[in-house]
Structure formats: structure tokens, C-alpha cells
Scaffold this motif. Sequence first.
Motif, PDB file in Angstrom:
ATOM      1  N   PHE A  33       2.239   6.325  -7.205  1.00  0.00           N
ATOM      2  CA  PHE A  33       1.370   7.358  -7.776  1.00  0.00           C
ATOM      3  C   PHE A  33       1.949   8.751  -7.551  1.00  0.00           C
ATOM      4  N   ARG A  34       2.545   8.993  -6.377  1.00  0.00           N
ATOM      5  CA  ARG A  34       3.190  10.289  -6.132  1.00  0.00           C
ATOM      6  C   ARG A  34       4.346  10.516  -7.105  1.00  0.00           C
ATOM      7  N   SER A  35       5.106   9.454  -7.398  1.00  0.00           N
ATOM      8  CA  SER A  35       6.293   9.590  -8.257  1.00  0.00           C
ATOM      9  C   SER A  35       5.940  10.010  -9.680  1.00  0.00           C
ATOM     10  N   CYS A  36       4.706   9.785 -10.093  1.00  0.00           N
ATOM     11  CA  CYS A  36       4.305  10.200 -11.453  1.00  0.00           C
ATOM     12  C   CYS A  36       3.262  11.319 -11.402  1.00  0.00           C
ATOM     13  N   SER A  71       7.862  -1.284  -7.626  1.00  0.00           N
ATOM     14  CA  SER A  71       6.475  -1.274  -8.092  1.00  0.00           C
ATOM     15  C   SER A  71       6.456  -0.909  -9.570  1.00  0.00           C
ATOM     16  N   THR A  72       5.782  -1.740 -10.360  1.00  0.00           N
ATOM     17  CA  THR A  72       5.723  -1.568 -11.806  1.00  0.00           C
ATOM     18  C   THR A  72       4.281  -1.710 -12.268  1.00  0.00           C
ATOM     19  N   VAL A  73       3.882  -0.859 -13.206  1.00  0.00           N
ATOM     20  CA  VAL A  73       2.562  -1.018 -13.804  1.00  0.00           C
ATOM     21  C   VAL A  73       2.582  -2.308 -14.611  1.00  0.00           C
ATOM     22  N   LEU A 119      -0.773  -2.942 -10.248  1.00  0.00           N
ATOM     23  CA  LEU A 119       0.630  -2.688  -9.901  1.00  0.00           C
ATOM     24  C   LEU A 119       1.259  -3.981  -9.399  1.00  0.00           C
ATOM     25  N   LYS A 120       2.377  -4.347  -9.999  1.00  0.00           N
ATOM     26  CA  LYS A 120       3.156  -5.496  -9.528  1.00  0.00           C
ATOM     27  C   LYS A 120       4.173  -4.972  -8.522  1.00  0.00           C
ATOM     28  N   HIS A 121       4.278  -5.639  -7.386  1.00  0.00           N
ATOM     29  CA  HIS A 121       5.250  -5.272  -6.357  1.00  0.00           C
ATOM     30  C   HIS A 121       6.213  -6.439  -6.164  1.00  0.00           C
ATOM     31  N   GLU A 122       7.508  -6.120  -6.133  1.00  0.00           N
ATOM     32  CA  GLU A 122       8.539  -7.113  -5.829  1.00  0.00           C
ATOM     33  C   GLU A 122       9.346  -6.597  -4.655  1.00  0.00           C
ATOM     34  N   VAL A 123       9.590  -7.478  -3.684  1.00  0.00           N
ATOM     35  CA  VAL A 123      10.340  -7.122  -2.484  1.00  0.00           C
ATOM     36  C   VAL A 123      11.713  -7.777  -2.582  1.00  0.00           C
ATOM     37  N   PHE A 124      12.756  -6.972  -2.392  1.00  0.00           N
ATOM     38  CA  PHE A 124      14.128  -7.460  -2.485  1.00  0.00           C
ATOM     39  C   PHE A 124      14.893  -7.142  -1.204  1.00  0.00           C
ATOM     40  N   LYS A 125      15.725  -8.079  -0.789  1.00  0.00           N
ATOM     41  CA  LYS A 125      16.758  -7.826   0.213  1.00  0.00           C
ATOM     42  C   LYS A 125      18.056  -7.947  -0.564  1.00  0.00           C
ATOM     43  N   ASP A 137       0.830  -1.202   0.000  1.00  0.00           N
ATOM     44  CA  ASP A 137       0.000   0.000   0.000  1.00  0.00           C
ATOM     45  C   ASP A 137       0.867   1.256   0.000  1.00  0.00           C
ATOM     46  N   ILE A 138       1.879   1.282   0.852  1.00  0.00           N
ATOM     47  CA  ILE A 138       2.794   2.429   0.893  1.00  0.00           C
ATOM     48  C   ILE A 138       3.500   2.584  -0.446  1.00  0.00           C
ATOM     49  N   ALA A 139       3.994   1.479  -0.997  1.00  0.00           N
ATOM     50  CA  ALA A 139       4.701   1.522  -2.281  1.00  0.00           C
ATOM     51  C   ALA A 139       3.774   1.984  -3.401  1.00  0.00           C
ATOM     52  N   GLY A 140       2.513   1.551  -3.360  1.00  0.00           N
ATOM     53  CA  GLY A 140       1.550   1.985  -4.373  1.00  0.00           C
ATOM     54  C   GLY A 140       1.302   3.479  -4.314  1.00  0.00           C
ATOM     55  N   HIS A 141       1.110   3.996  -3.098  1.00  0.00           N
ATOM     56  CA  HIS A 141       0.905   5.438  -2.958  1.00  0.00           C
ATOM     57  C   HIS A 141       2.148   6.210  -3.391  1.00  0.00           C
TER      58      HIS A 141
END
Length: 149
Positions: free
Chosen positions: A38-41, A79-81, A91-97, A31-35
Motif C-alpha cells: 500500500f505504501r508503494s502505491c 505481493s500482487t493485487v 493481495l496474493k503473496h508469494e515467498v521466494f528463496k 502483513d508487513i508486505a501488505g503494508h
Amino acid sequence: MRTNEIEVLVNWGDTDKAGIVYYPNYFKWFDIAGHQFFRSCNLSPSKLEEERQIIVPLLDARCNFEKPLLYDDVITIRSTVEEVNNKTIKLKHEVFKEETRTAHGYELRGWVKQTSEEIKAEPIPKDVITILTENVPPTDKSPKTWFNA
């Protein structure tokens, strides 16, 4: 398609008794990454609501967990459209360490007009589709931005 990245520091409160990140936190981070996406664009949810009376409610979400995360891990959420349909954005979200993907999933959000009389899904305007489908790589993360989510 457009992409954005954020970094999150895993906090003690994000973990369960075993010291592993408790699964609902992935959805909080999505949710944070999605918001942030949207802010980034320049389509922040508050701006959309104020200027276009548009909200982007969550319709569906999913997460596949691949590797555990622990307290004090620094993670990157990319996060990628993935899809823009007539009235929805996926939105696709991928989490990386570091370079290792630890989880992936998606959020499906509606493009919804909200007035005092009704809430109704509407077609996504062409200018927004253009913004969302531009091939924009992730923003430079230097210096580090910390989100203590």
C-alpha cells in the motif's frame, strides 16, 4: 495488476526448535508486505486513515507452505493485487528463496470507513481501483532493502 516486492532476512527468533521458520511468521511477513504494498502505491494505511478515514482491516488470510526456510535465509515476498471487489481487496503473496517459491497465500482486506460513531464497509473509490489495477511491475530492489521483521 500492481505488484511490489520486499526482502526479509530470516532471524534466529523466526525459527522453531528444529531451526525451521515457525509458521506464524509467514502471516507477520504477509502483513508487513501488505503494508509495504500500500505504501508503494501512495496508499499507506496511515495516510488512508488520516485523509479518508479509511482503514483496511484483515478479513481473511491463508498460507500454503511448500518448502522450509531456515535462519539467515534471504527471502523475497512478492505481493500482487489478485482481486478488487466492491468493498474488498485481495493481495496474493508469494515467498521466494532465490528463484524457488517456498510458500504462497493471500490476505483479504476490507475498505472500511471509520468515524467516531461507526465502522462501516464502503465501496472502493474509482481512483483507488485504478491505482490498484494498474499493471505496475515490482520495484527495483537494488540496492537491497533489509527488513528485520
